[in-house]
Design a protein around this motif. Sequence first.
Motif, PDB file in Angstrom:
ATOM      1  N   THR A   1     -17.323 -35.911   3.845  1.00  0.00           N
ATOM      2  CA  THR A   1     -17.274 -36.768   2.829  1.00  0.00           C
ATOM      3  C   THR A   1     -18.670 -36.792   2.436  1.00  0.00           C
ATOM      4  O   THR A   1     -19.116 -36.760   1.370  1.00  0.00           O
ATOM      5  N   THR A   2     -19.850 -37.334   3.238  1.00  0.00           N
ATOM      6  CA  THR A   2     -21.293 -37.542   3.093  1.00  0.00           C
ATOM      7  C   THR A   2     -22.020 -36.296   3.362  1.00  0.00           C
ATOM      8  O   THR A   2     -23.296 -36.406   3.073  1.00  0.00           O
TER       9      THR A   2
ATOM     10  N   PRO B   1     -17.007 -42.705  10.933  1.00  0.00           N
ATOM     11  CA  PRO B   1     -18.254 -42.015  11.288  1.00  0.00           C
ATOM     12  C   PRO B   1     -19.257 -42.472  11.931  1.00  0.00           C
ATOM     13  O   PRO B   1     -19.967 -42.132  12.919  1.00  0.00           O
TER      14      PRO B   1
ATOM     15  N   TYR C   1     -27.617 -45.527   6.046  1.00  0.00           N
ATOM     16  CA  TYR C   1     -26.487 -46.264   5.447  1.00  0.00           C
ATOM     17  C   TYR C   1     -26.412 -47.799   6.079  1.00  0.00           C
ATOM     18  O   TYR C   1     -26.530 -47.644   7.300  1.00  0.00           O
ATOM     19  N   GLY C   2     -25.875 -48.398   5.420  1.00  0.00           N
ATOM     20  CA  GLY C   2     -25.875 -50.055   5.823  1.00  0.00           C
ATOM     21  C   GLY C   2     -25.226 -50.297   7.268  1.00  0.00           C
ATOM     22  O   GLY C   2     -25.794 -50.920   8.047  1.00  0.00           O
ATOM     23  N   ASP C   3     -23.971 -49.664   7.236  1.00  0.00           N
ATOM     24  CA  ASP C   3     -23.156 -50.114   8.465  1.00  0.00           C
ATOM     25  C   ASP C   3     -23.813 -49.414   9.708  1.00  0.00           C
ATOM     26  O   ASP C   3     -23.418 -49.829  11.062  1.00  0.00           O
TER      27      ASP C   3
ATOM     28  N   TYR D   1     -27.801 -46.848  -0.640  1.00  0.00           N
ATOM     29  CA  TYR D   1     -26.383 -46.410  -1.000  1.00  0.00           C
ATOM     30  C   TYR D   1     -26.224 -44.770  -1.180  1.00  0.00           C
ATOM     31  O   TYR D   1     -25.243 -44.125  -1.002  1.00  0.00           O
TER      32      TYR D   1
ATOM     33  N   ILE E   1     -25.585 -39.284   8.591  1.00  0.00           N
ATOM     34  CA  ILE E   1     -24.435 -39.119   9.502  1.00  0.00           C
ATOM     35  C   ILE E   1     -23.127 -38.834   8.624  1.00  0.00           C
ATOM     36  O   ILE E   1     -23.279 -39.311   7.274  1.00  0.00           O
ATOM     37  N   GLY E   2     -21.996 -38.566   9.139  1.00  0.00           N
ATOM     38  CA  GLY E   2     -20.762 -38.815   8.562  1.00  0.00           C
ATOM     39  C   GLY E   2     -20.000 -37.788   8.610  1.00  0.00           C
ATOM     40  O   GLY E   2     -20.298 -36.708   9.512  1.00  0.00           O
TER      41      GLY E   2
END
Lengths: 353, 365
Positions: free
Chosen positions: B142-143, B63, B89-91, B116, B138-139
């Motif tokens: 799943t998210t 993502p 989100y962290g990444d 998180y 984003i994503g």
Amino acid sequence: MAEVLKTIAEMSCPTPLPAKDTILLGHGSGGKLSAELVRDVFLPAFKNPALSKLDDQAIVQVNGSRIAITTDSFVVKPLFFPGGDIGSLAVHGTVNDLAMGGAQPLFLSAAFILEEGLSMDVLRRVVESLHKAADSAGVQVVTGDTKVVEKGSGDGLFINTTGIGLVPDGLEMSADRARPGDKVLLSGSIGDHGIAILAQREGLEFESAIQSDSAALHTLVAEMLKVTGDIRCMRDPTRGGLSSTLNEIAAQSRVGIELIERAIPIRDEVKGACELLGLDPLYVANEGKLVAIVEPSVAETVLAAMRRHPLGKDAQIIGTVTEKNPGLVVMRTPLGTTRIVDMLAGDQLPRIC
Amino acid sequence: MKYLDEYRDERIAHGLVAEITRCVTRPWVLMEICGGQTHTIMRYGLDELLPPEIELVHGPGCPVCVTPLETIDKAIALALRPDVTLVSYGDMLRVPGSNSDLFRAKAQGGDVRIAYSPLEAVKVARANPDRKVVFLAIGFETTAPPNAMAAFQAKREGLKNFSMLVSHVLVPPAIRALMTSRQNRVQAFIAPGHVCTVMGFQEYEALVRDFAVPIVVGGFEPADLLEAVLMLVKQLEQGEARIENQYVRSVSYAGNLAAQQIMKEVFEVADQKWRGIGPIPNSGLRLREEYRAHDANKVFDLQLVTADEPAECISAMVLQGLKKPTDCPAFAMRCTPENPLGAPMVSAEGACAAYYHYRRHTVAS
């Protein structure tokens, strides 16, 4: 015209700029960015033989005595966490950096940077904990300093400690001494400290609370040195975790290191938390563990000595130093394949899914 | 560790490899969709264990990698506004935009925070009524449910200072786009287990039917992926094309209906641009009109000029399974995780980063 084109090309470049213009959080991660900072900014300014070894402590000769000296600043958040607090950590971190050079820790300094508005009770508890930890490690805090910064200019409380100790004659341990064939020993499970802090900071709850492993390691080191003089180097894998420490040794000794994945002890709770958060325990910080590179013929003897000490009871031989892959750490997976255990650029980032 | 170690067991893995080797008679190209699956394949060296007939190519399911440059640029521009708190989100923080990233925006004084869960961003908005809190939503599927839940809660509470910068992508339209591409080499797919946990696998039936392509919903552990490969090889060798579910401990046919319902309530399907690939019709989600008060694209005036991707980066080819990261002349030389030319080198799930972190030693030797 060429100049203009060049400027336009630079403006439209989607590559992130090399991290040289400003300090990023990653510069404090213990990974590649930290190493770059030391190499590009600090080493050129202060270059001298003791510093250039880049060990956890510097060892200098004064009037025939070998004195180890080290300094460390503590900025942990939260100040209190399961298994310790910033006060005990400030003792253990510095004592361990001395112990990794084989030094008997003797004296500490403690400098406090306090933020306006900090509760006096919090400060008292931290100081009491620091005092207790120093007592039980057998070191004295003989000097100190206090500064107060305006509210918003600090994060409650920062501590710096400097330690000195004496190194026995003839003992030579350094990260550039690993040789092919040497064994890699680890004193116990990895990742406990980092996950304990993260769980507390983010309010993550697990079935059993994960405790930090924060502890002073000099008595464990003393037991190891009693059985042999053939320990090439010792390190405590703090920031950046086991991976960064082994990568530093591989780079400084110009050797490869091959790890056996299934030999590396990791608690189930830590493994579970890492799975959940998308983190790799090999990069998570420890505050009461050590890695030793040992001449192969004495590896089993040293391992037995470690296991006799409470802080080394779960010690394992986790790998071998190799001639192959100089500068790299490679790990044999449970499936028999190999992969690189790389040094990270900055901090590990929790993955999105 | 229970429920984990058995899926990483050496004997089980080697048993599956032996079975695959026994079944395979000619070359096949398989694609795993999800970046998490790519990560496992590289981390455990599964491709080294497989017989040479099986080629695994890596799909667009990271993502972070496929989030368009414009979205990153917008997030950075928002983060630099003094009245905005940007939560992500962290990444996403290290992903390069046109000329900066969110870490750099943070160092320049931008209020950027890692969460998180998107509900943490709602909490930040609630606690700081004077700040405009933007969540970078984003994503894949799943998210989408948790992100939808954040918008739903904000609307219900009338939180005026919470909005989302949405860049959501969907898997089935991406598979359709890959299959209709003239350059396509992929003969079978491992569908993403986490996405299917939410969505089920009903919607993959049309793909199997339209393209006669075998699809197996796969998990993320070594034994999961090897079993999924075995199931695909058996279908391919027998000339069959079916949808099968390997990840039965998590995925059901219909998926998580409550999660799908909240997604439908908050989002609607829209055309979406994928970084490195380009626009794919009906392949994304955007906030419904009823949620416009929480849509950062509508709340803020965001007109930006976005740069082109560097010409040397072959991420488009990598994300479509046409090239391997190691085919790129810049790989590990001019393109590294510290100085990435393209997004697949940034995220832990990106194919280029996976090769870089786990495989440089085999490339060199």
